[in-house]
Design a protein around this motif. Structure first.
Motif, PDB file in Angstrom:
ATOM      1  N   UNK A  57      50.347  33.460  43.597  1.00 45.47           N
ATOM      2  CA  UNK A  57      50.149  34.789  43.022  1.00 45.47           C
ATOM      3  C   UNK A  57      51.264  35.101  42.029  1.00 45.47           C
ATOM      4  N   UNK A  58      50.844  35.345  40.804  1.00 39.36           N
ATOM      5  CA  UNK A  58      51.784  35.622  39.721  1.00 39.36           C
ATOM      6  C   UNK A  58      52.648  36.845  40.042  1.00 39.36           C
ATOM      7  N   UNK A  59      52.054  37.884  40.613  1.00 38.88           N
ATOM      8  CA  UNK A  59      52.804  39.115  40.878  1.00 38.88           C
ATOM      9  C   UNK A  59      53.974  38.882  41.834  1.00 38.88           C
ATOM     10  N   UNK A  60      53.818  37.950  42.759  1.00 36.91           N
ATOM     11  CA  UNK A  60      54.908  37.635  43.677  1.00 36.91           C
ATOM     12  C   UNK A  60      55.939  36.723  43.024  1.00 36.91           C
ATOM     13  N   UNK A  61      55.456  35.789  42.212  1.00 31.75           N
ATOM     14  CA  UNK A  61      56.350  34.786  41.639  1.00 31.75           C
ATOM     15  C   UNK A  61      57.268  35.349  40.568  1.00 31.75           C
ATOM     16  N   UNK A  92      45.477  24.387  42.244  1.00 35.91           N
ATOM     17  CA  UNK A  92      46.165  25.637  42.566  1.00 35.91           C
ATOM     18  C   UNK A  92      45.559  26.778  41.765  1.00 35.91           C
ATOM     19  N   UNK A  93      45.187  27.841  42.488  1.00 36.27           N
ATOM     20  CA  UNK A  93      44.645  29.049  41.867  1.00 36.27           C
ATOM     21  C   UNK A  93      45.793  30.024  41.628  1.00 36.27           C
ATOM     22  N   UNK A  94      45.901  30.519  40.397  1.00 32.99           N
ATOM     23  CA  UNK A  94      46.893  31.544  40.091  1.00 32.99           C
ATOM     24  C   UNK A  94      46.154  32.824  39.724  1.00 32.99           C
ATOM     25  N   UNK A  95      46.508  33.918  40.384  1.00 31.68           N
ATOM     26  CA  UNK A  95      45.836  35.190  40.144  1.00 31.68           C
ATOM     27  C   UNK A  95      46.821  36.336  40.346  1.00 31.68           C
ATOM     28  N   UNK A  96      46.364  37.559  40.147  1.00 32.90           N
ATOM     29  CA  UNK A  96      47.061  38.809  40.398  1.00 32.90           C
ATOM     30  C   UNK A  96      48.268  39.009  39.479  1.00 32.90           C
ATOM     31  N   UNK A  97      48.195  40.061  38.695  1.00 31.87           N
ATOM     32  CA  UNK A  97      49.235  40.386  37.724  1.00 31.87           C
ATOM     33  C   UNK A  97      50.379  41.182  38.361  1.00 31.87           C
ATOM     34  N   UNK A 106      49.232  46.278  38.380  1.00 27.75           N
ATOM     35  CA  UNK A 106      49.453  45.127  39.244  1.00 27.75           C
ATOM     36  C   UNK A 106      48.199  44.689  39.977  1.00 27.75           C
ATOM     37  N   UNK A 107      48.363  43.692  40.832  1.00 25.80           N
ATOM     38  CA  UNK A 107      47.255  43.211  41.655  1.00 25.80           C
ATOM     39  C   UNK A 107      46.127  42.610  40.837  1.00 25.80           C
ATOM     40  N   UNK A 108      44.920  43.083  41.078  1.00 29.07           N
ATOM     41  CA  UNK A 108      43.751  42.506  40.418  1.00 29.07           C
ATOM     42  C   UNK A 108      43.605  42.956  38.968  1.00 29.07           C
ATOM     43  N   UNK A 143      34.378  42.783  40.095  1.00 26.68           N
ATOM     44  CA  UNK A 143      35.359  43.873  40.132  1.00 26.68           C
ATOM     45  C   UNK A 143      36.298  43.730  41.319  1.00 26.68           C
ATOM     46  N   UNK A 144      35.867  43.045  42.353  1.00 27.18           N
ATOM     47  CA  UNK A 144      36.726  42.858  43.527  1.00 27.18           C
ATOM     48  C   UNK A 144      38.010  42.125  43.171  1.00 27.18           C
ATOM     49  N   UNK A 145      37.931  41.191  42.247  1.00 34.35           N
ATOM     50  CA  UNK A 145      39.093  40.383  41.897  1.00 34.35           C
ATOM     51  C   UNK A 145      39.606  40.623  40.476  1.00 34.35           C
ATOM     52  N   UNK A 146      38.846  41.360  39.666  1.00 33.44           N
ATOM     53  CA  UNK A 146      39.239  41.624  38.276  1.00 33.44           C
ATOM     54  C   UNK A 146      38.987  43.104  38.025  1.00 33.44           C
ATOM     55  N   UNK A 147      40.042  43.904  38.172  1.00 32.81           N
ATOM     56  CA  UNK A 147      39.895  45.357  38.115  1.00 32.81           C
ATOM     57  C   UNK A 147      39.179  45.795  36.838  1.00 32.81           C
ATOM     58  N   UNK A 148      38.217  46.694  37.024  1.00 32.77           N
ATOM     59  CA  UNK A 148      37.420  47.157  35.902  1.00 32.77           C
ATOM     60  C   UNK A 148      36.151  46.365  35.696  1.00 32.77           C
ATOM     61  N   UNK A 149      36.007  45.274  36.435  1.00 29.69           N
ATOM     62  CA  UNK A 149      34.794  44.463  36.330  1.00 29.69           C
ATOM     63  C   UNK A 149      34.907  43.400  35.247  1.00 29.69           C
TER      64      UNK A 149
END
Length: 211
Positions: A57-61, A92-97, A106-108, A143-149
């Motif tokens: 997760x990018x936001x944590x890294x 490896x999946x990288x997600x979340x800003x 942040x998040x999604x 929208x669950x994983x990408x805010x705003x759809x």
């Protein structure tokens, strides 16, 4: 999706790879879920799978611009290194800003400037070298994983920024688009309409019943 353990890793559905080499037989992997309590690399090897799909997760890294948390990067490396020690390939999946990159959300929420995602992916790829393939976000058409759809223009810009950055750091790594929820051909066509061609190596899709 994270709730599914068994996950076929489809890494040959791309014109770029198809033009270079013939498609290989289907390769199977396991998806490391949240709350996993088993020795993941050992179990994957015991079950005869060849890939692991693990999460970062990018936001944590990178909680602040240019400030990388050694413990988070260390955990990414630990997962990748454990898999490689068993002879497995790593997706490896990288997600979340991080909030700083997404106007405080942040998040999604996707990054306000797609170039920040590209720069971050290049940094992560350099810092986590034992990865074979990078999946850029997860179910970005939802929208669950990408805010705003779904936003094909914004997501395509993120991928177009990340692709050369990853290749500069790790030229042989495979760059995979974030998995769509089901066979979302319309979304993929929209990505092409926004110039995605030539900026990825493989397309990912989730066809499990949860999608």
């Amino acid at each position: 999706m994270r709730s599914r353990l068994l996950l076929p890793i489809l890494l040959a559905v791309t014109a770029a790879l198809g033009a270079a080499t013939p498609a290989h037989a289907l390769e199977v992997g396991l998806n490391k879920t949240l709350g996993n309590t088993i020795p993941f690399a050992d179990k994957t090897k015991d079950l005869g799978a060849g890939w692991v799909r693990i999460w970062g997760e990018w936001e944590d890294a990178e909680p602040a611009p240019g400030q990388w948390r050694p413990d988070v990067i260390g955990n990414m490396n630990a997962d990748a290194n454990a898999a490689k020690a068993k002879g497995l390939k790593v997706l490896m999946v990288i997600q979340r800003s991080p909030a700083w990159a997404s106007n405080g959300k942040g998040g999604t929420a996707p990054p306000t400037d797609p170039r920040t995602f590209g720069r971050a992916m290049g940094e992560i790829a350099e810092r986590v070298p034992n990865v074979d393939a990078w999946e850029l976000w997860n179910e970005e058409d939802s929208e669950r994983f990408f805010a705003g759809g779904a936003n094909p223009a914004k997501y395509a810009a993120m991928v177009k920024s990340a692709y050369p950055a990853i290749k500069a750091a790790q030229p042989d790594d495979i760059v995979v688009t974030g998995a769509t929820t089901g066979n979302n051909y319309e979304f993929i066509e929209d990505l092409y309409d926004h110039g995605l061609k030539g900026h990825f190596d493989a397309i990912a899709t989730h066809t499990d019943t949860a999608c």
